[in-house]
Design a protein around this motif. Structure first.
Motif, mmCIF file in Angstrom:
data_model
loop_
_atom_site.group_PDB
_atom_site.id
_atom_site.type_symbol
_atom_site.label_atom_id
_atom_site.label_comp_id
_atom_site.label_asym_id
_atom_site.label_seq_id
_atom_site.Cartn_x
_atom_site.Cartn_y
_atom_site.Cartn_z
ATOM 1 N N TYR A 196 0.838 -1.198 0.000
ATOM 2 C CA TYR A 196 0.000 0.000 0.000
ATOM 3 C C TYR A 196 0.875 1.252 0.000
ATOM 4 O O TYR A 196 1.856 1.329 0.735
ATOM 5 C CB TYR A 196 -0.887 -0.007 1.242
ATOM 6 C CG TYR A 196 -1.845 1.149 1.350
ATOM 7 C CD1 TYR A 196 -2.994 1.201 0.578
ATOM 8 C CD2 TYR A 196 -1.595 2.197 2.227
ATOM 9 C CE1 TYR A 196 -3.873 2.268 0.669
ATOM 10 C CE2 TYR A 196 -2.477 3.262 2.332
ATOM 11 C CZ TYR A 196 -3.616 3.293 1.548
ATOM 12 O OH TYR A 196 -4.479 4.350 1.654
ATOM 13 N N THR A 197 0.504 2.217 -0.834
ATOM 14 C CA THR A 197 1.154 3.524 -0.845
ATOM 15 C C THR A 197 0.219 4.514 -0.174
ATOM 16 O O THR A 197 -0.957 4.622 -0.560
ATOM 17 C CB THR A 197 1.472 3.976 -2.284
ATOM 18 O OG1 THR A 197 2.354 3.006 -2.881
ATOM 19 C CG2 THR A 197 2.134 5.343 -2.303
ATOM 20 N N VAL B 238 -1.809 7.732 0.918
ATOM 21 C CA VAL B 238 -2.435 8.811 0.148
ATOM 22 C C VAL B 238 -2.804 9.947 1.100
ATOM 23 O O VAL B 238 -2.873 9.760 2.324
ATOM 24 C CB VAL B 238 -3.686 8.317 -0.619
ATOM 25 C CG1 VAL B 238 -3.297 7.291 -1.683
ATOM 26 C CG2 VAL B 238 -4.714 7.725 0.328
ATOM 27 N N SER C 125 -5.467 11.351 1.989
ATOM 28 C CA SER C 125 -6.604 11.137 2.892
ATOM 29 C C SER C 125 -6.251 10.242 4.085
ATOM 30 O O SER C 125 -7.060 10.096 5.007
ATOM 31 C CB SER C 125 -7.802 10.561 2.129
ATOM 32 O OG SER C 125 -7.488 9.304 1.582
ATOM 33 N N ASP C 126 -5.042 9.664 4.123
ATOM 34 C CA ASP C 126 -4.604 8.876 5.281
ATOM 35 C C ASP C 126 -4.154 9.763 6.441
ATOM 36 O O ASP C 126 -4.013 9.283 7.565
ATOM 37 C CB ASP C 126 -3.465 7.927 4.900
ATOM 38 C CG ASP C 126 -3.937 6.771 4.038
ATOM 39 O OD1 ASP C 126 -5.061 6.280 4.278
ATOM 40 O OD2 ASP C 126 -3.188 6.363 3.133
ATOM 41 N N VAL D 107 2.758 14.322 -1.250
ATOM 42 C CA VAL D 107 1.428 13.780 -0.956
ATOM 43 C C VAL D 107 0.874 14.457 0.290
ATOM 44 O O VAL D 107 -0.302 14.806 0.334
ATOM 45 C CB VAL D 107 1.486 12.245 -0.750
ATOM 46 C CG1 VAL D 107 0.144 11.706 -0.287
ATOM 47 C CG2 VAL D 107 1.938 11.545 -2.024
#
Length: 124
Positions: free
Chosen positions: A38-39, A41, A43-44, A61
């Motif tokens: 998982y990269t 984003v 919204s994390d 990001v």
């Protein structure tokens, strides 16, 4: 601010005066189940990313001040991968580069610049 004729809240030059009991409700951090590699984003930011595989941090990001928590939901270690043009710094050391999250470990990633991050928590 008054309630039933009694002063309960007052602002002054030096701050705020509260009379009586003051309570606050702290919101729960939303969870993001990240299955597989998982990269992160944008919204994390402000969330807890529950991971079961490698997590990558890319540049441009996040904004300075963003916090991302990652929880290793496995019985083994996970890699926090330093993306291209990113510097991950292990807090309290001079270590940079990709990092290893301990088994069942929890870390916090703090964005200092668009491509510079400090990481603290359960790291190997």
């Amino acid at each position: 601010l008054f309630y039933n004729g009694s002063k309960k809240l007052e602002t002054t030059n030096s701050g705020l005066i509260v009379t009586g009991v003051c309570t606050a409700q702290v919101p729960a951090a939303p969870l993001n189940d990240a299955t597989g590699t998982y990269t992160l984003v944008a919204s994390d930011a402000g969330k807890v990313v529950v991971a079961d595989n490698t997590i990558t941090v890319d540049h441009i990001v996040f904004s300075p001040g963003d916090l991302i928590t990652v929880m290793n939901d496995t019985a083994g270690t996970l890699t926090l991968s330093q993306g291209t043009s990113v510097t991950l710094r292990k807090a309290g050391t001079s270590d940079t580069g990709s990092l290893t999250i301990s088994l069942r470990g929890v870390i916090t990633i703090i964005c200092l610049t668009h491509n510079g991050f400090f990481v603290c928590g359960n790291l190997e």
